[in-house]
Design a protein around this motif. Structure first.
Motif, short mmCIF file in Angstrom:
data_model
loop_
_atom_site.label_atom_id
_atom_site.label_comp_id
_atom_site.label_asym_id
_atom_site.label_seq_id
_atom_site.Cartn_x
_atom_site.Cartn_y
_atom_site.Cartn_z
N CYS A 114 0.86 -1.18 0.00
CA CYS A 114 0.00 0.00 0.00
C CYS A 114 0.90 1.23 0.00
O CYS A 114 1.88 1.29 0.75
N GLU A 117 0.33 6.06 3.84
CA GLU A 117 1.17 5.94 5.04
C GLU A 117 0.35 6.31 6.28
O GLU A 117 0.75 7.19 7.06
N CYS A 118 -0.79 5.68 6.45
CA CYS A 118 -1.65 6.02 7.58
C CYS A 118 -0.90 5.72 8.88
O CYS A 118 -0.40 4.62 9.07
N CYS A 121 -1.78 2.59 10.97
CA CYS A 121 -1.88 1.28 10.33
C CYS A 121 -0.76 0.36 10.83
O CYS A 121 0.41 0.70 10.75
N ILE A 124 0.87 -2.00 7.51
CA ILE A 124 1.87 -1.45 6.59
C ILE A 124 3.29 -1.75 7.08
O ILE A 124 4.25 -1.77 6.31
N PHE A 127 3.88 -5.00 5.19
CA PHE A 127 3.69 -5.09 3.74
C PHE A 127 5.03 -5.01 3.00
O PHE A 127 5.93 -4.27 3.40
N ASP A 159 -3.98 -5.28 -1.18
CA ASP A 159 -3.91 -4.43 0.02
C ASP A 159 -4.39 -3.02 -0.32
O ASP A 159 -4.91 -2.32 0.54
N ASN A 194 -9.98 2.07 -1.75
CA ASN A 194 -9.85 3.26 -0.92
C ASN A 194 -10.63 4.44 -1.49
O ASN A 194 -10.62 4.66 -2.70
N ARG A 223 -10.52 0.83 8.09
CA ARG A 223 -10.32 -0.61 7.98
C ARG A 223 -10.09 -1.15 9.38
O ARG A 223 -9.08 -0.92 10.01
N GLN A 226 -6.70 -3.35 11.05
CA GLN A 226 -5.36 -2.82 11.20
C GLN A 226 -5.33 -1.43 11.79
O GLN A 226 -4.28 -0.93 12.09
#
Ligand code: SF4
Length: 230
Positions: A114, A117-118, A121, A124, A127, A159, A194, A223, A226
């Motif tokens: 993904c 850059e939350c 999360c 990530i 990932f 993702d 998204n 979401r 996560q």
């Protein structure tokens, strides 16, 4: 709601590891996302070995030796057959078997990673760098499954499915157009689409909906697993 809820999943995983160590007299090797998400905690609570997701190719070989086949040489699985065309009937006829909404569809795995850059999360952290799978292979595999199963409902899974193609010179709308050209009855479902990508492709999505090509859209404003962010 805050990260504490997300940590519950992490802490529960660590508790389970300890339980396995107590219940079974075998070596336990931890794999999956946890070693990337919280390596420090894992090392302090678990004295065994682990394979973190991002380094799995090298770690597999160092733990199990050279078996003559490398992880990178194994063809990537791009799809799965549908499990059922009716979840209710399947559940009645197969009590105890776990089926989910996506099991009604031909499943196509289109990308990993993904680019967002939350800050909340946890996934990530595990990932790999974003990468799309080749468009021609996905379309060919989709065609094969449509012909094999006689089904026309296809779900695209990744993702960050809306980012599809940005790293290989194509895009999600291109992929959808090519898949829908396989058969006039084909319909696409998007999982984890998204809202930012919905806005990016607003005109195309309107067109696809008007064409009757879209069976289902899941837009994750939050979401759950996560993030648990408010
Ligand atoms: S919360 Fe979703 S969009 Fe944000 S970084 Fe994680 S997977 Fe990507």
């Amino acid at each position: 709601m805050d990260l504490r809820l997300s940590w519950r999943f992490r802490d529960n995983s660590v508790r389970e590891l300890k339980r396995y160590l107590e219940d079974y007299s075998a070596e336990l090797i931890v794999v999956g996302c946890l070693p990337d998400i919280d390596k420090d905690l894992l090392e302090s609570e678990f004295k065994g070995r682990f394979i973190n997701w991002r380094d799995d190719a090298g770690k597999l070989e160092s733990l199990f030796g050279d078996r003559g086949v490398k992880l990178a040489d194994i063809p990537r699985k791009l799809s799965d057959d549908p499990v059922t065309d009716d979840l209710d009937i399947f559940r009645k006829e197969n009590p105890g078997k776990d089926v989910q909404f996506i099991d009604q569809f031909i499943k196509m795995y289109v990308a990993e990673g993904c680019k967002f850059e939350c800050s909340y999360c946890s996934e990530i952290l595990a990932f790999p760098a974003y990468h799309s799978f080749p468009e021609d292979q996905l379309v060919a595999e989709c065609r094969r499954l449509v012909e094999k199963t006689g089904r026309h409902e296809v779900i695209l899974i990744g993702d960050s499915v809306g980012e599809y193609g940005s790293d290989i010179g194509t895009s999600l709308p291109n992929l959808i157009r090519k898949m829908c050209a396989i058969h006039p009855k084909l319909q696409i479902a998007l999982q984890g689409f998204n809202p930012a990508h919905f806005i990016r492709y607003f005109n195309e999505m309107n067109e696809f909906i008007d064409n009757g090509w879209i069976r289902h859209l899941q837009l994750p404003f939050n979401r759950l697993l996560q993030s648990f962010s408010n």
